[in-house]
Design an enzyme around this catalytic site. Sequence first.
Site, short mmCIF file in Angstrom:
data_model
loop_
_atom_site.label_atom_id
_atom_site.label_comp_id
_atom_site.label_asym_id
_atom_site.label_seq_id
_atom_site.Cartn_x
_atom_site.Cartn_y
_atom_site.Cartn_z
N HIS A 102 40.88 31.19 42.93
CA HIS A 102 42.06 31.89 43.44
C HIS A 102 42.09 33.28 42.82
CE1 HIS A 102 46.16 33.21 42.10
NE2 HIS A 102 46.34 33.22 43.41
N ARG B 78 48.98 42.48 43.53
CA ARG B 78 50.11 42.89 44.37
C ARG B 78 50.92 43.99 43.67
NH1 ARG B 78 50.67 38.13 42.05
NH2 ARG B 78 52.37 37.81 40.56
N HIS C 78 35.37 33.98 32.42
CA HIS C 78 36.30 34.56 31.46
C HIS C 78 35.75 35.84 30.84
CE1 HIS C 78 39.75 31.80 31.06
NE2 HIS C 78 38.90 30.89 31.53
#
Length: 291
Positions: free
Chosen positions: A127, A131, A161
């Site tokens: 995912h 925004r 990571h």
Amino acid sequence: MNDAMDGQKARASEWFRELRNRILAAFEGLEDAATGGSPADAAPGRFEMTETSREAGGGGLMSVMRGGRVFEKVGVNVSTVHGTLASRAQQAMAARGVPGMAEDPRFWASGISLVAHMQNPHAPAVHMNTRMFWTPHAWWFGGGSDLNPCLDYPEDTKHFHATLRHACEAHGADYYPRFKAWADEYFFIPHRGRARGVGGIFFDDLNTDDWEADFAFTRAVGEAFLPAFVPLVERRMETPWTEADREAQLIHRGLYAEYNLVYDRGTKFGLETGHDANAVLMSLPPLAKWV
């Protein structure tokens, strides 16, 4: 000042679309490169594009690929919406400390949201979103990315990571540890007592009073996505898998669906502000299983 903010909004909205285009090209490239695995005889997947709209103002573009060689379902959505927040969304914003919500609930929001569910159980689901949000009294950025393997490979988690850490460290020495810890807390499923994946980073309400710096960091997070994820897909997409592997994948997807329907902020905000429900629920897997 309003003219300056209008220009900044336009820049952010355009960048989200540019990132979408790069990701679509990279994912279709993976489909073209896949020659084995299952389904080996499938045609290379391609995205189908659908315009989305919000009756109260704005819309976007939903891009979904289904049944490809590599991706069982992947969606990459961009949207730019505006209007007046409904009472529940207004209350939620006020509870988060957004000033002026009671007096003026107008808003503007733009972003990109991506969720990928893979054909091969050895390839991790993922995912990502970034925004920008604006009200007459405040603006901020948010986003992040997290990895959701059903079959864990420590070296994949380490690479994911490390790539995100590198992106963060160029913008703030404390960004990676802060936003990793936030992701660990945010992507936790309380009723299951476990995380939905192996984490990543998550940030929200980012406003350092330097719009350019915050936008640069948000771009860095988005630009880190492909180098963080694509090498893992290339490594795993043709690994032989068993029915037991597929069972584990479907059960893990059930966790993902539970989280997105019960806890995810973006899902709640999209539905409460009247955005296209199909676009909001694009994140749900094509198949899942519960035991």
